[in-house]
Design a protein around this motif. Sequence first.
Motif, PDB file in Angstrom:
ATOM      1  N   LEU A   1       0.819  -1.200   0.000  1.00 31.63           N
ATOM      2  CA  LEU A   1       0.000   0.000   0.000  1.00 31.63           C
ATOM      3  C   LEU A   1       0.863   1.266   0.000  1.00 31.63           C
ATOM      4  O   LEU A   1       0.606   2.199  -0.763  1.00 31.63           O
TER       5      LEU A   1
ATOM      6  N   GLU B   1     -14.012   2.975   7.176  1.00 31.33           N
ATOM      7  CA  GLU B   1     -14.644   3.901   6.230  1.00 31.33           C
ATOM      8  C   GLU B   1     -15.441   4.923   7.022  1.00 31.33           C
ATOM      9  O   GLU B   1     -15.951   4.635   8.086  1.00 31.33           O
TER      10      GLU B   1
ATOM     11  N   GLN C   1     -20.417   7.095   3.073  1.00 34.27           N
ATOM     12  CA  GLN C   1     -20.530   7.220   1.624  1.00 34.27           C
ATOM     13  C   GLN C   1     -20.625   8.685   1.233  1.00 34.27           C
ATOM     14  O   GLN C   1     -21.325   9.467   1.864  1.00 34.27           O
TER      15      GLN C   1
ATOM     16  N   TRP D   1      -6.292  -2.291   9.877  1.00 26.96           N
ATOM     17  CA  TRP D   1      -7.663  -2.074   9.404  1.00 26.96           C
ATOM     18  C   TRP D   1      -7.844  -0.615   9.026  1.00 26.96           C
ATOM     19  O   TRP D   1      -7.460   0.276   9.766  1.00 26.96           O
ATOM     20  N   ILE D   2      -8.446  -0.390   7.871  1.00 30.26           N
ATOM     21  CA  ILE D   2      -8.772   0.963   7.426  1.00 30.26           C
ATOM     22  C   ILE D   2     -10.289   1.088   7.493  1.00 30.26           C
ATOM     23  O   ILE D   2     -11.012   0.390   6.773  1.00 30.26           O
TER      24      ILE D   2
ATOM     25  N   ILE E   1     -16.126   1.171  -3.551  1.00 24.95           N
ATOM     26  CA  ILE E   1     -16.807  -0.038  -3.095  1.00 24.95           C
ATOM     27  C   ILE E   1     -17.796  -0.468  -4.170  1.00 24.95           C
ATOM     28  O   ILE E   1     -18.430   0.377  -4.786  1.00 24.95           O
TER      29      ILE E   1
ATOM     30  N   VAL F   1     -12.236   7.692   3.743  1.00 24.43           N
ATOM     31  CA  VAL F   1     -11.387   6.856   4.587  1.00 24.43           C
ATOM     32  C   VAL F   1     -11.510   7.340   6.021  1.00 24.43           C
ATOM     33  O   VAL F   1     -11.458   8.536   6.292  1.00 24.43           O
TER      34      VAL F   1
ATOM     35  N   VAL G   1      -8.005  10.956  -0.362  1.00 27.57           N
ATOM     36  CA  VAL G   1      -8.126   9.512  -0.610  1.00 27.57           C
ATOM     37  C   VAL G   1      -9.573   9.094  -0.402  1.00 27.57           C
ATOM     38  O   VAL G   1     -10.228   9.536   0.536  1.00 27.57           O
ATOM     39  N   ARG G   2     -10.070   8.250  -1.281  1.00 24.85           N
ATOM     40  CA  ARG G   2     -11.410   7.682  -1.166  1.00 24.85           C
ATOM     41  C   ARG G   2     -11.318   6.179  -1.374  1.00 24.85           C
ATOM     42  O   ARG G   2     -10.405   5.687  -2.018  1.00 24.85           O
ATOM     43  N   LEU G   3     -12.298   5.456  -0.862  1.00 25.56           N
ATOM     44  CA  LEU G   3     -12.427   4.028  -1.100  1.00 25.56           C
ATOM     45  C   LEU G   3     -13.501   3.829  -2.156  1.00 25.56           C
ATOM     46  O   LEU G   3     -14.555   4.462  -2.096  1.00 25.56           O
TER      47      LEU G   3
ATOM     48  N   GLU H   1     -18.449   5.858  -3.674  1.00 20.53           N
ATOM     49  CA  GLU H   1     -17.304   6.576  -3.132  1.00 20.53           C
ATOM     50  C   GLU H   1     -17.478   6.710  -1.623  1.00 20.53           C
ATOM     51  O   GLU H   1     -18.486   7.216  -1.154  1.00 20.53           O
ATOM     52  N   HIS H   2     -16.503   6.204  -0.865  1.00 21.40           N
ATOM     53  CA  HIS H   2     -16.539   6.280   0.593  1.00 21.40           C
ATOM     54  C   HIS H   2     -15.297   7.006   1.092  1.00 21.40           C
ATOM     55  O   HIS H   2     -14.203   6.825   0.547  1.00 21.40           O
TER      56      HIS H   2
END
Length: 76
Positions: free
Chosen positions: A17, A58, A61, A55-56, A34, A44, A30-32, A41-42
């Motif tokens: 990472l 969220e 949303q 563990w990251i 899913i 972080v 930074v976004r996750l 778009e979630h």
Amino acid sequence: MGRHRRGVTREVTVADLIEELRRFDPGMEVRLAIQPRMPQEHAVGAVAEADGMVWIGEAGQRGYAPDEVGERLGWV
């Protein structure tokens, strides 16, 4: 790292990472992403260590990710 391949499980390490993130401007948000079929778009959230893993979390949303996100992640 970062490629979705159906049926292939690959664990990502902290080193993986960090190496991936070095390519980007440190000031970028930074976004996750899913859900490959309809990318959401979630944000972080908190990062923690438990059970021998990092563990990251969220943080909610933010909407739906642009089509380009799914393409760049190899989901389409």
